[in-house]
Design an enzyme around this catalytic site. Structure first.
Site, PDB file in Angstrom:
ATOM      1  N   GLY A  79     118.144 121.159  79.278  1.00 52.23           N
ATOM      2  CA  GLY A  79     117.536 121.259  80.240  1.00 52.23           C
ATOM      3  C   GLY A  79     116.271 121.688  80.033  1.00 52.23           C
ATOM      4  N   GLY A  80     115.742 121.261  79.180  1.00 50.62           N
ATOM      5  CA  GLY A  80     113.986 121.417  78.980  1.00 50.62           C
ATOM      6  C   GLY A  80     113.438 122.716  79.244  1.00 50.62           C
ATOM      7  CB  THR A  81     109.483 123.439  79.732  1.00 50.88           C
ATOM      8  OG1 THR A  81     109.172 122.084  78.605  1.00 50.88           O
ATOM      9  CG2 THR A  81     109.117 124.697  79.487  1.00 50.88           C
ATOM     10  CE  LYS A 119     110.295 133.122  85.989  1.00 47.43           C
ATOM     11  NZ  LYS A 119     109.141 132.613  85.858  1.00 47.43           N
ATOM     12  N   GLY A 155      93.887 133.374  79.587  1.00 49.38           N
ATOM     13  CA  GLY A 155      94.290 132.477  80.912  1.00 49.38           C
ATOM     14  C   GLY A 155      94.544 134.260  81.521  1.00 49.38           C
ATOM     15  CD  GLU A 180      91.247 133.679  84.530  1.00 46.98           C
ATOM     16  OE1 GLU A 180      92.867 132.970  84.164  1.00 46.98           O
ATOM     17  OE2 GLU A 180      90.625 132.549  84.905  1.00 46.98           O
ATOM     18  CB  VAL A 202      88.032 133.628  74.817  1.00 48.32           C
ATOM     19  CG1 VAL A 202      88.835 132.895  73.690  1.00 48.32           C
ATOM     20  CG2 VAL A 202      88.329 133.936  76.098  1.00 48.32           C
ATOM     21  N   GLY A 206      97.068 126.871  80.457  1.00 47.78           N
ATOM     22  CA  GLY A 206      97.505 125.615  81.118  1.00 47.78           C
ATOM     23  C   GLY A 206      98.209 125.202  80.188  1.00 47.78           C
ATOM     24  CG  HIS A 232     114.976 147.022 111.652  1.00 46.97           C
ATOM     25  ND1 HIS A 232     113.570 146.830 111.123  1.00 46.97           N
ATOM     26  CD2 HIS A 232     115.606 147.867 112.362  1.00 46.97           C
ATOM     27  CE1 HIS A 232     113.834 148.625 111.414  1.00 46.97           C
ATOM     28  NE2 HIS A 232     114.806 149.060 111.624  1.00 46.97           N
TER      29      HIS A 232
HETATM   30  P1  FAD Z   1     110.633 119.626  80.777  1.00 49.66           P
HETATM   31  O1  FAD Z   1     111.495 120.540  81.984  1.00 49.66           O
HETATM   32  O2  FAD Z   1     108.809 120.141  79.780  1.00 49.66           O
HETATM   33  O3  FAD Z   1     111.414 118.637  80.230  1.00 49.66           O
HETATM   34  C1  FAD Z   1     111.150 117.776  79.384  1.00 49.66           C
HETATM   35  C2  FAD Z   1     112.186 117.512  78.498  1.00 49.66           C
HETATM   36  O4  FAD Z   1     111.891 115.885  77.495  1.00 49.66           O
HETATM   37  C3  FAD Z   1     112.411 118.109  77.030  1.00 49.66           C
HETATM   38  O5  FAD Z   1     113.310 119.226  77.205  1.00 49.66           O
HETATM   39  C4  FAD Z   1     111.932 117.646  76.054  1.00 49.66           C
HETATM   40  O6  FAD Z   1     112.360 117.900  74.403  1.00 49.66           O
HETATM   41  C5  FAD Z   1     111.832 116.225  76.834  1.00 49.66           C
HETATM   42  N1  FAD Z   1     111.349 114.949  75.561  1.00 49.66           N
HETATM   43  C6  FAD Z   1     110.306 115.049  75.926  1.00 49.66           C
HETATM   44  N2  FAD Z   1     109.693 113.585  74.779  1.00 49.66           N
HETATM   45  C7  FAD Z   1     110.719 113.269  74.379  1.00 49.66           C
HETATM   46  C8  FAD Z   1     111.418 111.899  73.701  1.00 49.66           C
HETATM   47  N3  FAD Z   1     110.689 110.939  73.477  1.00 49.66           N
HETATM   48  N4  FAD Z   1     112.267 112.110  73.793  1.00 49.66           N
HETATM   49  C9  FAD Z   1     113.558 112.947  73.896  1.00 49.66           C
HETATM   50  N5  FAD Z   1     113.503 113.834  74.921  1.00 49.66           N
HETATM   51  C10 FAD Z   1     112.047 113.665  74.660  1.00 49.66           C
HETATM   52  N6  FAD Z   1     108.404 126.523  86.795  1.00 49.66           N
HETATM   53  C11 FAD Z   1     108.974 126.845  87.946  1.00 49.66           C
HETATM   54  O7  FAD Z   1     108.831 126.300  88.763  1.00 49.66           O
HETATM   55  N7  FAD Z   1     109.113 127.909  88.495  1.00 49.66           N
HETATM   56  C12 FAD Z   1     109.044 129.403  86.800  1.00 49.66           C
HETATM   57  O8  FAD Z   1     109.619 129.995  87.783  1.00 49.66           O
HETATM   58  C13 FAD Z   1     108.695 128.208  86.246  1.00 49.66           C
HETATM   59  N8  FAD Z   1     108.200 129.561  85.152  1.00 49.66           N
HETATM   60  C14 FAD Z   1     108.006 128.934  83.842  1.00 49.66           C
HETATM   61  C15 FAD Z   1     107.794 129.828  82.768  1.00 49.66           C
HETATM   62  C16 FAD Z   1     107.131 129.509  81.676  1.00 49.66           C
HETATM   63  C17 FAD Z   1     106.889 130.552  80.424  1.00 49.66           C
HETATM   64  C18 FAD Z   1     106.886 128.062  81.645  1.00 49.66           C
HETATM   65  C19 FAD Z   1     106.104 126.962  80.013  1.00 49.66           C
HETATM   66  C20 FAD Z   1     106.898 127.161  82.315  1.00 49.66           C
HETATM   67  C21 FAD Z   1     107.469 127.393  83.493  1.00 49.66           C
HETATM   68  N9  FAD Z   1     107.524 126.528  84.875  1.00 49.66           N
HETATM   69  C22 FAD Z   1     108.540 127.427  86.046  1.00 49.66           C
HETATM   70  C23 FAD Z   1     108.061 125.050  84.698  1.00 49.66           C
HETATM   71  C24 FAD Z   1     108.492 124.245  84.253  1.00 49.66           C
HETATM   72  O9  FAD Z   1     108.896 124.886  83.057  1.00 49.66           O
HETATM   73  C25 FAD Z   1     108.258 122.914  84.458  1.00 49.66           C
HETATM   74  O10 FAD Z   1     107.296 122.156  85.556  1.00 49.66           O
HETATM   75  C26 FAD Z   1     109.143 122.154  84.194  1.00 49.66           C
HETATM   76  O11 FAD Z   1     109.990 122.033  83.510  1.00 49.66           O
HETATM   77  C27 FAD Z   1     108.859 120.620  84.572  1.00 49.66           C
HETATM   78  O12 FAD Z   1     110.441 119.462  84.505  1.00 49.66           O
HETATM   79  P2  FAD Z   1     109.950 118.693  83.460  1.00 49.66           P
HETATM   80  O13 FAD Z   1     111.462 118.001  83.395  1.00 49.66           O
HETATM   81  O14 FAD Z   1     109.411 117.562  84.378  1.00 49.66           O
HETATM   82  O15 FAD Z   1     110.108 119.128  82.489  1.00 49.66           O
HETATM   83  P1  NAD Z   2      98.106 128.404  84.851  1.00 56.46           P
HETATM   84  O1  NAD Z   2      96.985 127.009  85.118  1.00 56.46           O
HETATM   85  O2  NAD Z   2      98.417 128.966  85.635  1.00 56.46           O
HETATM   86  O3  NAD Z   2      96.644 129.584  84.612  1.00 56.46           O
HETATM   87  C1  NAD Z   2      95.828 129.212  83.463  1.00 56.46           C
HETATM   88  C2  NAD Z   2      94.632 130.049  83.518  1.00 56.46           C
HETATM   89  O4  NAD Z   2      93.225 130.336  82.390  1.00 56.46           O
HETATM   90  C3  NAD Z   2      93.535 129.728  84.721  1.00 56.46           C
HETATM   91  O5  NAD Z   2      93.490 131.007  85.024  1.00 56.46           O
HETATM   92  C4  NAD Z   2      92.294 129.512  84.465  1.00 56.46           C
HETATM   93  O6  NAD Z   2      91.347 129.209  84.857  1.00 56.46           O
HETATM   94  C5  NAD Z   2      92.289 130.561  83.127  1.00 56.46           C
HETATM   95  N1  NAD Z   2      91.744 129.868  81.879  1.00 56.46           N
HETATM   96  C6  NAD Z   2      91.823 128.186  81.386  1.00 56.46           C
HETATM   97  N2  NAD Z   2      90.678 128.040  80.807  1.00 56.46           N
HETATM   98  C7  NAD Z   2      90.289 129.387  80.302  1.00 56.46           C
HETATM   99  C8  NAD Z   2      90.124 129.589  79.294  1.00 56.46           C
HETATM  100  N3  NAD Z   2      88.971 128.820  78.217  1.00 56.46           N
HETATM  101  N4  NAD Z   2      89.914 131.246  79.056  1.00 56.46           N
HETATM  102  C9  NAD Z   2      90.041 131.864  79.424  1.00 56.46           C
HETATM  103  N5  NAD Z   2      90.583 131.977  80.580  1.00 56.46           N
HETATM  104  C10 NAD Z   2      91.127 130.155  81.072  1.00 56.46           C
HETATM  105  O7  NAD Z   2      98.619 128.010  83.196  1.00 56.46           O
HETATM  106  P2  NAD Z   2      99.552 128.745  82.713  1.00 56.46           P
HETATM  107  O8  NAD Z   2     100.224 130.050  83.194  1.00 56.46           O
HETATM  108  O9  NAD Z   2      99.248 128.639  80.970  1.00 56.46           O
HETATM  109  O10 NAD Z   2     100.983 128.084  83.227  1.00 56.46           O
HETATM  110  C11 NAD Z   2     100.983 126.968  83.207  1.00 56.46           C
HETATM  111  C12 NAD Z   2     102.147 125.614  84.052  1.00 56.46           C
HETATM  112  O11 NAD Z   2     103.423 126.210  84.012  1.00 56.46           O
HETATM  113  C13 NAD Z   2     101.616 126.465  85.337  1.00 56.46           C
HETATM  114  O12 NAD Z   2     101.013 124.677  85.697  1.00 56.46           O
HETATM  115  C14 NAD Z   2     102.874 126.780  86.442  1.00 56.46           C
HETATM  116  O13 NAD Z   2     103.023 125.729  87.497  1.00 56.46           O
HETATM  117  C15 NAD Z   2     103.600 126.245  85.446  1.00 56.46           C
HETATM  118  N6  NAD Z   2     104.125 128.041  85.573  1.00 56.46           N
HETATM  119  C16 NAD Z   2     104.807 128.089  86.715  1.00 56.46           C
HETATM  120  C17 NAD Z   2     106.284 129.141  86.555  1.00 56.46           C
HETATM  121  C18 NAD Z   2     106.303 129.848  87.703  1.00 56.46           C
HETATM  122  O14 NAD Z   2     106.542 129.364  88.838  1.00 56.46           O
HETATM  123  N7  NAD Z   2     106.179 130.989  87.992  1.00 56.46           N
HETATM  124  C19 NAD Z   2     105.272 130.161  85.670  1.00 56.46           C
HETATM  125  C20 NAD Z   2     105.163 129.886  84.442  1.00 56.46           C
HETATM  126  C21 NAD Z   2     104.384 128.379  84.381  1.00 56.46           C
END
Ligand code: FAD
Ligand code: NAD
Length: 466
Positions: free
Chosen positions: A39-41, A51, A180, A203, A237, A271, A444
Site C-alpha cells: 500500500g506504500g506511503t 484522513k 511549511g 511558512e 526558518v 515537501g 436541492h
Molecule cells: P508510495 O506510496 O510512496 O509507494 C512506494 C512504495 O515503494 C513504498 O511502499 C516503498 O516501501 C516501496 N519501495 C521503495 N523502494 C523500494 C525498493 N527498492 N524495493 C522494494 N520496495 C520499495 N495523496 C493524495 O492523493 N491524497 C491524500 O489525501 C494524500 N494524503 C497524504 C498524506 C500524507 C501524510 C502523505 C505523506 C502523503 C499523502 N498523499 C496524498 C500523497 C500520496 O501518499 C502519494 O502521492 C502516493 O503514495 C504516491 O504513490 P506511489 O505509488 O508513487 O509511491
Molecule cells: P507541500 O509542497 O504541499 O508544502 C510545502 C510547504 O512548505 C510549501 O507551502 C512551501 O512554500 C513551504 N516551505 C518550503 N520550504 C520552506 C522553508 N524553508 N520554510 C518554511 N516553509 C517552507 O509539501 P507537503 O505539505 O510536505 O506535502 C508533500 C507532498 O505530499 C505534496 O506534494 C502533496 O501533494 C502530498 N500530499 C497530498 C495530500 C493531499 O492530496 N491531500 C496530503 C498530504 C500530502
C-alpha cells in the site's frame, strides 16, 4: 529463477494499481515491496491514516464546539482517548492494507517482500527473508517518495518529526510548530489544533497552499485562524534546536527581523522527494534527474526501453490518484494500447475543514499565460444546505474562456468539496462550457448547487440566490 512479463518495484497506489491492470491484461506479474505491508506511503503513513485522524478530530471538535448549536447537550466533560484514536487509525490502515493483499491474491500477482534492486535491465535482486533474483521482461519503478527536510534540521523522529511520526504520536502536543504551510502542515496542524494543541504554522511564502488559487489560500487561512491556528507567513526558518523536551525554531521575517518560536514538537512539512535509495538504477543504466527523480518520457518510459516509472518517483504532482492513473497508463502501454492522461485535469484536494479542491488552471496561471477569462464565484453561506449543516465557509469559483465559455478551472473551498470537484473534472473532460453547467439540474438542497450558481455567475450576472 522465476520469470515475469512485468515486475513492479514498490506497492503504493502507483505500483499496486499497475500490478492489477497488468494482471487484468494477461501479463504474468510480480510486485516487490520492502515493507511487510503493501500500500506504500498512501495507505500506511499518508492519505488513509491522515484522513482517519482528520475524521476523528472533526467529531471531537463538533462535540465540544458545535453540538450545542444543534441543541445537543452532553452532560459532563467530553474527553479524548488519544491512544484509542491512534489505535483506531491503525485499525483503518490495517484493514486497508490487508485489502491490497486480497487484491494481489485475487489477480494472481506474486508478491515479494524485500528490497528490490536492479542487477541489470532484466534482473532484479530481492533482499528479503532470503536473497533471490527474478527475471522480468519489463519493469515498472514505483518506489515513491520520502519526506524532505532542510539542510540544517535533524529529524530526531521524537520531537522534530515528519508526517510519519505525527500520525503515531503518544501524546497530544502542547505547542506544535509546523514548518511549511502546505498540504501536510495544514491537514495535520488542523488535527492537533482540534485536539487542543497550540499550532503555529511558519511558512516561507507569503501565503499558505501557495500552488493553489490565491483566493483559496485566503479563505482557508481565514477559516483556520478562526479555529485558532496561528500563521507566520514570509518567514524563512534558519534553525531548529532541541533542548530536552523544548524545541526552538528560529526564522527571519520579511523585515529581516529574527523571531523565535518555542514548542514541544516541530513538524517539518516542506515537501517530499523522490526515493530511489538502494534501487541501484545505475546497474540497469536508468537515468536519474538532478532532482533525484527517475527520468521518463511522455510514455513514462525511462531511457532504458523496457523500464518504466510512475507516481511520486517521477515528475508531476505527488498525489495518489495521479500515481494510480500512471499505473494503469503503463500497463496499457505494455499491452499495446494507446492510453492518455490529461495532467491538467488531475484534481488537487486539501482535506482540512473547510476542504479545498481544484482542477484546471487558477487565476494566477491564466494571467501568466495571457488567456482572457471570465470568473464566476458563489459563496457557500448563500446555500440552504450550508446553513442547515452550519458549514458556511468557502465558495466555488469557475473560470471560463472569455470567448468560448469553455471551463478552464474550478476552485472550491467548503464542506465536501473534495467530492464536489469530481463534477468539475467530468465537465472539463467533456470540455463543457460554464453555460452547460449552469443549465444542468442540481439537486436541492446540496452543496453542489454552488457549482451551478458559480457557473451562472461566470456566464454573466445570472446567479439566482445572491
Ligand atoms: P508510495 O506510496 O510512496 O509507494 C512506494 C512504495 O515503494 C513504498 O511502499 C516503498 O516501501 C516501496 N519501495 C521503495 N523502494 C523500494 C525498493 N527498492 N524495493 C522494494 N520496495 C520499495 N495523496 C493524495 O492523493 N491524497 C491524500 O489525501 C494524500 N494524503 C497524504 C498524506 C500524507 C501524510 C502523505 C505523506 C502523503 C499523502 N498523499 C496524498 C500523497 C500520496 O501518499 C502519494 O502521492 C502516493 O503514495 C504516491 O504513490 P506511489 O505509488 O508513487 O509511491
Ligand atoms: P507541500 O509542497 O504541499 O508544502 C510545502 C510547504 O512548505 C510549501 O507551502 C512551501 O512554500 C513551504 N516551505 C518550503 N520550504 C520552506 C522553508 N524553508 N520554510 C518554511 N516553509 C517552507 O509539501 P507537503 O505539505 O510536505 O506535502 C508533500 C507532498 O505530499 C505534496 O506534494 C502533496 O501533494 C502530498 N500530499 C497530498 C495530500 C493531499 O492530496 N491531500 C496530503 C498530504 C500530502
Amino acid at each position: 529463477m522465476s520469470k515475469y512479463d512485468v515486475a513492479i518495484i514498490g506497492s503504493g497506489p502507483g505500483g499496486y494499481v499497475a500490478a492489477i491492470r497488468c494482471a487484468q491484461l494477461g501479463m504474468k506479474t510480480a510486485i516487490i515491496e520492502k515493507y511487510s505491508t503493501l500500500g506504500g506511503t498512501c495507505l500506511n503513513v499518508g492519505c488513509i491514516p491522515s484522513k482517519a485522524l482528520l475524521d476523528s478530530s472533526h467529531h471531537y471538535e463538533d462535540a465540544i464546539k458545535h453540538f450545542e448549536d444543534h441543541g445537543i447537550e452532553i452532560p459532563g466533560e467530553v474527553k479524548i482517548n488519544f491512544k484509542k484514536m491512534i489505535e483506531r487509525k491503525q485499525g483503518v490502515v490495517d484493514m486497508t492494507t490487508k485489502g491490497i493483499d486480497f487484491l494481489m491474491d485475487k489477480n494472481k500477482i506474486d508478491v515479494f517482500h524485500g528490497m528490490g534492486s536492479f542487477k541489470d535491465a532484466t534482473h532484479i535482486e530481492i533482499d528479503g527473508e532470503k536473497k533471490q533474483t527474478i527475471e522480468a521482461t519489463n519493469t515498472i519503478i514505483a518506489t515513491g517518495s520520502k519526506p524532505s527536510s532542510l539542510p540544517f534540521i535533524t529529524i530526531d523522529k521524537e520531537r522534530i518529526i515528519t508526517s510519519t511520526e505525527a500520525l503515531s504520536l503518544k501524546e497530544i502536543p502542547k505547542h506544535m510548530i509546523v514548518i511549511g504551510g502546505g498540504v501536510i502542515g495544514l491537514e495535520l496542524g488542523q488535527v492537533y489544533r482540534r485536539l487542543g494543541a497550540e499550532v503555529s504554522v511558519v511558512e516561507y511564502m507569503d501565503r499558505i497552499i501557495p500552488t493553489m488559487d490565491s483566493a483559496q489560500s485566503k479563505e482557508l487561512m481565514k477559516a483556520m485562524k478562526k479555529q485558532g491556528v496561528k500563521f507566520h507567513l514570509s518567514h524563512k526558518v534558519s534553525a531548529v534546536e532541541r533542548n530536552n523536551d523544548e524545541i526552538t525554531v528560529t526564522a527571519t521575517d520579511k523585515k529581516d527581523q529574527e523571531v523565535t518560536f518555542t514548542g514541544d514538537y516541530c513538524l517539518v512539512s516542506v515537501g517530499r522527494r523522490a526515493y530511489t535509495e538502494k534501487l541501484k538504477p545505475e546497474n540497469a543504466g536508468v537515468k536519474i534527474t538532478e532532482r533525484g527523480q527517475v527520468d521518463v518520457n511522455e510514455h513514462l518510459q525511462t531511457n532504458i526501453p523496457n523500464i518504466y516509472a510512475i507516481g511520486d518517483v517521477v515528475r508531476g504532482a505527488m498525489l495518489a490518484h495521479k500515481a494510480e492513473e500512471e499505473g494503469v497508463f503503463v500497463a496499457e502501454v505494455l499491452a499495446g494500447q494507446k492510453p492518455h492522461i490529461d495532467y491538467n485535469l488531475v484534481p488537487g484536494v486539501v482535506y482540512t475543514w473547510p476542504e479545498v479542491a481544484s482542477v484546471g488552471k487558477n487565476e494566477e496561471q491564466l494571467k501568466e499565460a495571457g488567456i482572457a477569462y471570465k470568473s464566476g464565484q458563489f459563496p457557500m453561506r448563500a446555500l440552504g444546505r450550508s446553513r442547515a449543516s452550519g458549514d458556511t465557509d468557502g465558495f466555488v469559483k469557475i473560470l471560463s474562456d472569455a470567448t468560448t465559455d469553455e471551463v478552464l478551472g474550478v476552485h472550491m473551498v467548503g464542506a465536501r468539496v473534495a467530492d464536489l470537484i469530481a463534477e468539475a473534472v467530468t465537465a472539463m473532460e467533456f470540455r463543457a462550457s460554464a453555460e452547460d453547467i449552469a443549465r444542468m439540474s442540481h439537486a436541492h438542497p446540496t452543496y453542489a448547487e454552488a457549482v451551478k450558481e458559480a457557473a451562472l455567475a461566470a456566464t454573466g450576472d445570472r446567479a439566482l440566490h445572491i
